[in-house]
Design a protein around this motif. Structure first.
Motif, PDB file in Angstrom:
ATOM      1  N   ILE A  40     -17.283 -16.543  -8.921  1.00 16.58           N
ATOM      2  CA  ILE A  40     -16.532 -15.385  -8.858  1.00 16.58           C
ATOM      3  C   ILE A  40     -17.496 -14.021  -8.367  1.00 16.58           C
ATOM      4  O   ILE A  40     -17.011 -13.526  -7.313  1.00 16.58           O
ATOM      5  N   THR A  41     -18.641 -13.955  -8.575  1.00 14.06           N
ATOM      6  CA  THR A  41     -19.667 -12.963  -8.018  1.00 14.06           C
ATOM      7  C   THR A  41     -19.686 -13.524  -6.656  1.00 14.06           C
ATOM      8  O   THR A  41     -19.946 -12.423  -5.930  1.00 14.06           O
ATOM      9  N   VAL A  44     -16.349 -12.120  -4.966  1.00 20.02           N
ATOM     10  CA  VAL A  44     -16.375 -10.713  -5.042  1.00 20.02           C
ATOM     11  C   VAL A  44     -17.313 -10.035  -4.244  1.00 20.02           C
ATOM     12  O   VAL A  44     -16.985  -9.192  -3.402  1.00 20.02           O
ATOM     13  N   THR A  81      -4.938 -13.815  -0.386  1.00 18.61           N
ATOM     14  CA  THR A  81      -4.755 -14.564  -1.623  1.00 18.61           C
ATOM     15  C   THR A  81      -3.939 -15.943  -1.309  1.00 18.61           C
ATOM     16  O   THR A  81      -4.274 -16.995  -1.694  1.00 18.61           O
ATOM     17  N   LEU A 189     -18.880  -2.888  -7.920  1.00 22.77           N
ATOM     18  CA  LEU A 189     -17.587  -2.597  -8.384  1.00 22.77           C
ATOM     19  C   LEU A 189     -17.779  -1.304  -9.470  1.00 22.77           C
ATOM     20  O   LEU A 189     -16.648  -0.711  -9.610  1.00 22.77           O
ATOM     21  N   ILE A 260      -9.210 -15.430  -9.535  1.00 24.18           N
ATOM     22  CA  ILE A 260      -9.409 -14.029 -10.303  1.00 24.18           C
ATOM     23  C   ILE A 260      -9.847 -13.266  -9.110  1.00 24.18           C
ATOM     24  O   ILE A 260      -9.698 -11.959  -9.192  1.00 24.18           O
ATOM     25  N   SER A 261     -10.791 -13.626  -8.190  1.00 23.89           N
ATOM     26  CA  SER A 261     -11.528 -12.568  -7.144  1.00 23.89           C
ATOM     27  C   SER A 261     -10.428 -12.134  -6.284  1.00 23.89           C
ATOM     28  O   SER A 261     -10.543 -10.614  -6.100  1.00 23.89           O
ATOM     29  N   LEU A 264      -8.520  -9.283  -8.135  1.00 24.93           N
ATOM     30  CA  LEU A 264      -9.496  -8.350  -8.477  1.00 24.93           C
ATOM     31  C   LEU A 264      -9.655  -7.352  -7.289  1.00 24.93           C
ATOM     32  O   LEU A 264      -9.623  -6.072  -7.292  1.00 24.93           O
ATOM     33  N   VAL A 265      -9.822  -8.191  -6.186  1.00 25.83           N
ATOM     34  CA  VAL A 265     -10.338  -7.220  -4.850  1.00 25.83           C
ATOM     35  C   VAL A 265      -9.150  -6.458  -4.484  1.00 25.83           C
ATOM     36  O   VAL A 265      -9.227  -5.482  -3.836  1.00 25.83           O
ATOM     37  N   ILE A 267      -6.546  -5.260  -5.921  1.00 19.46           N
ATOM     38  CA  ILE A 267      -6.374  -4.116  -6.772  1.00 19.46           C
ATOM     39  C   ILE A 267      -7.185  -3.059  -6.528  1.00 19.46           C
ATOM     40  O   ILE A 267      -6.912  -1.908  -6.464  1.00 19.46           O
ATOM     41  N   VAL A 268      -8.673  -3.491  -6.292  1.00 16.99           N
ATOM     42  CA  VAL A 268      -9.639  -2.292  -6.302  1.00 16.99           C
ATOM     43  C   VAL A 268      -9.725  -1.890  -5.053  1.00 16.99           C
ATOM     44  O   VAL A 268      -9.698  -0.559  -4.765  1.00 16.99           O
TER      45      VAL A 268
END
Length: 491
Positions: A40-41, A44, A81, A189, A260-261, A264-265, A267-268
């Motif tokens: 994930i890291t 992201v 996505t 983040l 997940i990544s 998350l990205v 939305i951010v």
């Protein structure tokens, strides 16, 4: 296995471990050390780099209004996505490092695979790394030059230092590289969450005057060009596929990490852009080289220094993510015989692909000759999305030609078809709006054709040329202390 073929179950292939002694378990190889969290890291950390801090200007420039730019940011996230969802099937079906390159090699053969390899290795990856490193430099130097743009020479020198430091870390230890990725992902983040929370407060206190469709540019060509900047900010969603052999339990962890990544990205990114526009007018955004710094200076007072520091950390981590994954692409291409043999080799004590890391580093340095970030983004955008569109085309093609391949994840064909159509839109339309940049992009792609026929397809090269290559390879092996899976070449 032939150089142009693919590895089937039970066969020895170019990614097999390198035996170093008579013991079967004593071998040199890229080890599966990465957990789901590391995966994930990596994604992201690779996605969130310079894009969110540079691209708001590029997206707004072509959309003309704040609301239209937010729609482009949202659509770019959905587009990425969908592409990532398609890559989850490809990655679990063809579990080889190299991602797009490995998929095209399996599906369309060595010629198209080499074109993809050439575009990615010679244009997209080093150019992207140069862009992110330049953004790192701009944000680091901005407090030193608050009233003017930092000098070009200083910006390029600092960017080169950033790349060299991370090259050393990636040559020294994969665990160090993933640890750097983890730490700097959390830092970026945190920076974005500070911006988002500040923007939320601004929204609740009624700062909504800039959220309109006024001055929206409805030209199709402008919309397509706005996606170049938006999609550039999401670039990196496929990077974990490049190092899938180093991911633990990839069938389980790859789709989870991608899903997940990307959510998350997206939305951010959308919320961060909304935060910027609660305080900055469209004119201020267009006139800013460092949007986040301008935002911080307006709202944070004496604590405004925090944002450029966090942004510098963000871009530093993104450079690391690009370098970590890109070196594995060089490695994968060399294993297929389409890159110099030295790039297949692993450092004997550190177990890292040192030659591939250094090759990527040197190419990135070449792109630092230009400090025009937006011109570089246009060059990268055309080549990137054309290549990724071909990679996604592999999914329906393999469904038709190899229906019995094991597919732990099976994507509805609606998604790759939509993705391919959208890719055609963002690559064909800008040819009319930005012919110079796309022309250069096409020229760079076409340079792969003579290279392929001279260095890959032509097998009976002169003996003097072959001896020179062997000598150079052996010399580089000695100075880098690297070995490959084959015995040392004999002259």
């Amino acid at each position: 296995m032939s150089k142009s073929g693919s590895v089937k179950d039970g066969e020895k292939g170019p990614y097999d471990p390198v035996p170093t002694t008579d013991k079967a378990n004593d071998e040199i190889k890229l080890e599966a050390k990465m957990s789901l969290l590391n995966g994930i890291t990596v994604i992201v950390g690779s996605i969130i780099g310079s894009g969110i801090f540079v691209s708001p200007t590029g997206v707004l420039k072509y959309t003309g209004s704040v609301n239209a730019s937010l729609l482009v940011w949202t659509a770019s996230g959905i587009f990425s996505t969908v592409g990532a969802y398609c890559y989850a099937e490809l990655g679990c079906m063809i579990r080889k490092s190299g991602a797009d390159y490995a998929y095209i090699m399996e599906t369309f053969g060595p010629f198209l695979a080499f074109i993809r390899l050439w575009v990615e290795c010679m244009i997209v990856r080093p150019c992207s790394q140069a862009i992110v490193a330049l953004t790192f430099s701009v944000y680091v130097l901005k407090p030193v030059f608050p009233d003017c743009a930092p000098p070009d020479d200083a910006t390029r020198i600092l960017a080169a230092c950033c790349i060299c430091i991370l090259a050393f870390i990636n040559c020294w230890d994969v665990k160090w590289a993933t640890r750097v990725q983890d730490i700097f992902t959390y830092a970026k983040l945190l920076a974005l969450f500070i911006i988002i929370l500040t923007g939320a407060y601004q929204l609740f206190t009624g700062h909504t005057q800039y959220f309109t469709f006024d001055d929206t540019n409805t030209e199709v060509t402008s919309i397509a060009l706005s996606f170049y900047s938006g999609l550039f900010a999401y670039n990196g969603w496929n990077y974990l596929n490049f190092i899938i052999e180093e991911l633990k339990d990839p069938v389980k962890n790859l789709p989870k990490a991608i899903g997940i990544s990307c959510v998350l990205v997206t939305i951010v990114y959308v919320f961060a852009n909304m935060a910027f526009y609660t305080t900055l007018s469209p004119v201020e955004v267009l006139g800013s080289e460092a949007v986040a710094v301008t935002f911080a200076n307006r709202l944070f007072g004496m604590f405004a220094w925090m944002i450029p520091v966090f942004v510098a950390l963000s871009t530093f981590g993104a450079v690391n993510g690009i370098l970590l994954t890109s070196s594995r692409l060089f490695y994968a291409g060399a294993c297929e015989g389409q890159m110099p043999e030295i790039l297949t080799m692993i450092q004997i004590s550190r177990l890292t692909p040192t030659p591939a890391v250094l090759c990527m580093t040197l190419l990135s340095m070449l792109y630092l000759c230009s400090s025009d970030i937006f011109a570089l983004i246009n060059y990268v955008g055309f080549a990137t999305w054309l290549s990724i569109g071909v990679s996604v085309l592999c999914l329906p093609w393999l469904r038709w030609t190899q229906p019995k391949l094991p597919r732990p994840i099976k994507v509805n064909l609606f998604f790759p078809m939509i993705y391919i159509l959208a890719t055609l839109f963002v690559t064909i339309v800008p040819m009319y709006a930005s012919p110079k940049e796309t022309g250069y992009g096409c020229l760079m792609i076409f340079t792969s054709v003579p290279v392929y026929f001279v260095f890959i397809s032509w097998k009976s090269k002169p003996k003097c040329f072959q001896r020179a290559v062997v000598r150079i390879t052996k010399f580089l092996q000695k100075i880098m202390l690297v070995v490959g899976k084959s015995k040392p070449a004999q002259v």
